[in-house]
Design a protein around this motif. Sequence first.
Motif, mmCIF file in Angstrom:
data_model
loop_
_atom_site.group_PDB
_atom_site.id
_atom_site.type_symbol
_atom_site.label_atom_id
_atom_site.label_comp_id
_atom_site.label_asym_id
_atom_site.label_seq_id
_atom_site.Cartn_x
_atom_site.Cartn_y
_atom_site.Cartn_z
ATOM 1 N N PRO A 78 17.040 -9.354 5.733
ATOM 2 C CA PRO A 78 16.862 -10.106 6.975
ATOM 3 C C PRO A 78 16.731 -9.234 8.224
ATOM 4 C CG PRO A 78 19.150 -10.184 6.273
ATOM 5 C CD PRO A 78 18.388 -9.526 5.167
ATOM 6 N N SER A 79 17.079 -7.953 8.116
ATOM 7 C CA SER A 79 17.061 -7.089 9.297
ATOM 8 C C SER A 79 15.875 -6.128 9.336
ATOM 9 C CB SER A 79 18.360 -6.278 9.372
ATOM 10 O OG SER A 79 18.453 -5.391 8.276
ATOM 11 N N ARG A 80 14.964 -6.237 8.363
ATOM 12 C CA ARG A 80 13.857 -5.277 8.274
ATOM 13 C C ARG A 80 12.515 -5.984 8.114
ATOM 14 N NH1 ARG A 80 15.537 0.026 6.943
ATOM 15 N NH2 ARG A 80 17.818 0.174 6.785
ATOM 16 N N ASN A 81 11.467 -5.251 8.465
ATOM 17 C CA ASN A 81 10.108 -5.718 8.213
ATOM 18 C C ASN A 81 9.609 -5.177 6.879
ATOM 19 O OD1 ASN A 81 9.769 -7.156 10.650
ATOM 20 N ND2 ASN A 81 9.327 -5.255 11.746
ATOM 21 N N THR A 82 8.579 -5.799 6.361
ATOM 22 C CA THR A 82 7.971 -5.352 5.112
ATOM 23 C C THR A 82 7.120 -4.114 5.363
ATOM 24 O OG1 THR A 82 7.926 -7.641 4.332
ATOM 25 C CG2 THR A 82 6.473 -6.080 3.220
ATOM 26 N N THR A 83 7.170 -3.184 4.427
ATOM 27 C CA THR A 83 6.391 -1.947 4.532
ATOM 28 C C THR A 83 4.899 -2.247 4.404
ATOM 29 O OG1 THR A 83 8.241 -0.745 3.540
ATOM 30 C CG2 THR A 83 6.111 0.366 3.574
ATOM 31 N N LEU A 84 4.100 -1.530 5.222
ATOM 32 C CA LEU A 84 2.642 -1.671 5.205
ATOM 33 C C LEU A 84 2.004 -0.312 4.911
ATOM 34 C CD1 LEU A 84 2.104 -3.753 8.477
ATOM 35 C CD2 LEU A 84 2.445 -4.633 6.160
ATOM 36 N N ALA A 85 0.928 -0.317 4.164
ATOM 37 C CA ALA A 85 0.115 0.886 3.948
ATOM 38 C C ALA A 85 -1.290 0.587 4.461
ATOM 39 C CB ALA A 85 0.078 1.255 2.476
ATOM 40 N N PHE A 86 -1.706 1.286 5.491
ATOM 41 C CA PHE A 86 -3.050 1.113 6.035
ATOM 42 C C PHE A 86 -3.996 2.044 5.273
ATOM 43 C CE2 PHE A 86 -0.342 -0.538 9.326
ATOM 44 C CZ PHE A 86 -1.037 -1.648 9.755
ATOM 45 N N VAL A 87 -5.047 1.457 4.704
ATOM 46 C CA VAL A 87 -5.945 2.185 3.818
ATOM 47 C C VAL A 87 -7.355 2.153 4.394
ATOM 48 C CG1 VAL A 87 -6.779 2.404 1.446
ATOM 49 C CG2 VAL A 87 -4.556 1.337 1.883
ATOM 50 N N GLU A 88 -7.968 3.331 4.503
ATOM 51 C CA GLU A 88 -9.369 3.413 4.915
ATOM 52 C C GLU A 88 -10.167 4.008 3.767
ATOM 53 O OE1 GLU A 88 -10.004 5.201 8.708
ATOM 54 O OE2 GLU A 88 -8.331 4.138 9.654
ATOM 55 N N LEU A 89 -11.323 3.425 3.495
ATOM 56 C CA LEU A 89 -12.144 3.829 2.357
ATOM 57 C C LEU A 89 -13.375 4.592 2.814
ATOM 58 C CD1 LEU A 89 -12.102 0.463 0.361
ATOM 59 C CD2 LEU A 89 -10.620 2.436 0.024
ATOM 60 N N SER A 90 -13.730 5.632 2.043
ATOM 61 C CA SER A 90 -14.983 6.335 2.273
ATOM 62 C C SER A 90 -16.113 5.577 1.586
ATOM 63 C CB SER A 90 -14.900 7.761 1.724
ATOM 64 O OG SER A 90 -14.850 7.728 0.302
ATOM 65 N N ASP A 91 -17.342 6.036 1.764
ATOM 66 C CA ASP A 91 -18.487 5.379 1.128
ATOM 67 C C ASP A 91 -18.404 5.443 -0.396
ATOM 68 O OD1 ASP A 91 -19.517 4.762 3.601
ATOM 69 O OD2 ASP A 91 -20.861 6.494 3.676
ATOM 70 N N SER A 92 -17.705 6.452 -0.929
ATOM 71 C CA SER A 92 -17.577 6.598 -2.381
ATOM 72 C C SER A 92 -16.378 5.846 -2.946
ATOM 73 C CB SER A 92 -17.456 8.085 -2.747
ATOM 74 O OG SER A 92 -16.270 8.636 -2.208
ATOM 75 N N GLY A 93 -15.622 5.152 -2.066
ATOM 76 C CA GLY A 93 -14.468 4.384 -2.521
ATOM 77 C C GLY A 93 -13.165 5.149 -2.486
ATOM 78 N N GLU A 94 -13.201 6.441 -2.114
ATOM 79 C CA GLU A 94 -11.956 7.209 -1.994
ATOM 80 C C GLU A 94 -11.163 6.699 -0.803
ATOM 81 O OE1 GLU A 94 -10.630 9.403 -4.036
ATOM 82 O OE2 GLU A 94 -12.319 9.146 -5.402
ATOM 83 N N ARG A 95 -9.803 6.748 -0.921
ATOM 84 C CA ARG A 95 -9.002 6.138 0.123
ATOM 85 C C ARG A 95 -8.102 7.148 0.830
ATOM 86 N NH1 ARG A 95 -6.115 7.862 -3.651
ATOM 87 N NH2 ARG A 95 -4.541 6.710 -4.789
ATOM 88 N N LYS A 96 -7.774 6.811 2.080
ATOM 89 C CA LYS A 96 -6.856 7.598 2.895
ATOM 90 C C LYS A 96 -5.763 6.663 3.377
ATOM 91 C CE LYS A 96 -8.223 8.806 6.992
ATOM 92 N NZ LYS A 96 -8.963 9.497 8.059
ATOM 93 N N PHE A 97 -4.488 7.057 3.148
ATOM 94 C CA PHE A 97 -3.342 6.207 3.459
ATOM 95 C C PHE A 97 -2.654 6.640 4.748
ATOM 96 C CE2 PHE A 97 -3.583 5.402 -1.094
ATOM 97 C CZ PHE A 97 -3.219 4.066 -1.191
ATOM 98 N N ARG A 98 -2.141 5.642 5.480
ATOM 99 C CA ARG A 98 -1.187 5.872 6.549
ATOM 100 C C ARG A 98 -0.147 4.757 6.451
ATOM 101 N NH1 ARG A 98 -3.299 9.975 6.492
ATOM 102 N NH2 ARG A 98 -4.174 11.248 8.156
ATOM 103 N N PHE A 99 1.127 5.128 6.403
ATOM 104 C CA PHE A 99 2.181 4.143 6.180
ATOM 105 C C PHE A 99 2.826 3.688 7.481
ATOM 106 C CE2 PHE A 99 1.902 6.254 2.084
ATOM 107 C CZ PHE A 99 1.982 5.184 1.206
#
Length: 307
Positions: A78-99
């Motif tokens: 009740p005291s915390r938010n849910t963790t998020l992972a922001f994902v950006e994709l390249s044209d080839s489908g490879e991903r880059k994460f930022r939490f």
Amino acid sequence: MIICAGEILADMIGKEENGTFSYERYAGGAPFNVACGLKKLGVPCGFCGCVGDDTTGDFLAEFAERQKFDYCRIRRDPSRNTTLAFVELSDSGERKFRFYRKHTADYCLPRGAAEEIAGRADIVHIGSLPLSKREGRVFVDELIAAAHARGKKVSFDVNYRTDVFADAAEAAEVIAKYIALADIVKLSEEELPLFTSGKTMENRLCLLAGTSKIVFLTLGAQGSMACVKGTICKEPSIKIRAVDTTGAGDAFFAGVLSLLNEGETDMARVLRRGNICGALTTAQKGAYPLWDKAAAESVETTGRMEQ
């Protein structure tokens, strides 16, 4: 039964259209993805994790309930938010994460669940993200001790993310500890040199596996390798046009664990199953497996993937 414990979070996958950048929300978190893959493969399985008391937590808790796991324990903090992972994709489908992970919930796992999980599971699978926080390490230490006390196997996905630790040195030290404790380990080609030395990948893999572990190495488009008691096995990947590589490693591990849970000792078959599950996941957007056991077995039989 295989029970996965660790992070459950929302993958926010970004895209730009007509000058506007937006995010689509998907269920994610490496051990949660593994649990979903196991369920798709018809393996008795479960999941244990924690989400916040927010709308994203509602989404994930409801999503997990729809999987019909054989065991499911998700704590709502009740005291915390849910963790998020922001994902950006390249044209080839490879991903880059930022939490987004400041005072969030993924590492606040339910106390008291360790004994329960160890009593029910044949294999306990743990994710690495909660290990960056003291609360997460306390839970995982209890879980590993309880599992080994009962003669159960512990599976660990390195999934090395330095940005969630205080620094790279702490990350390497913590991850190395849990590699040593696990019976089944998965690393990527980039992660292997961080945790062992050797002139070749094969040599490094054997040094890490020693005489008691099964260690898997994912090689992207080149396939995968495994070392068991000094014996190396390598299998090529399945050719496919990748849309999104998010969750490919988790799907690979689900495929691998599904056969190890059945007692399969043919590592070539185990690697093929893992490669197929990983490849099927790259053909879609998001980590949640849209394929099922029949699709994986069809590719295993024919050697072809429908696209």
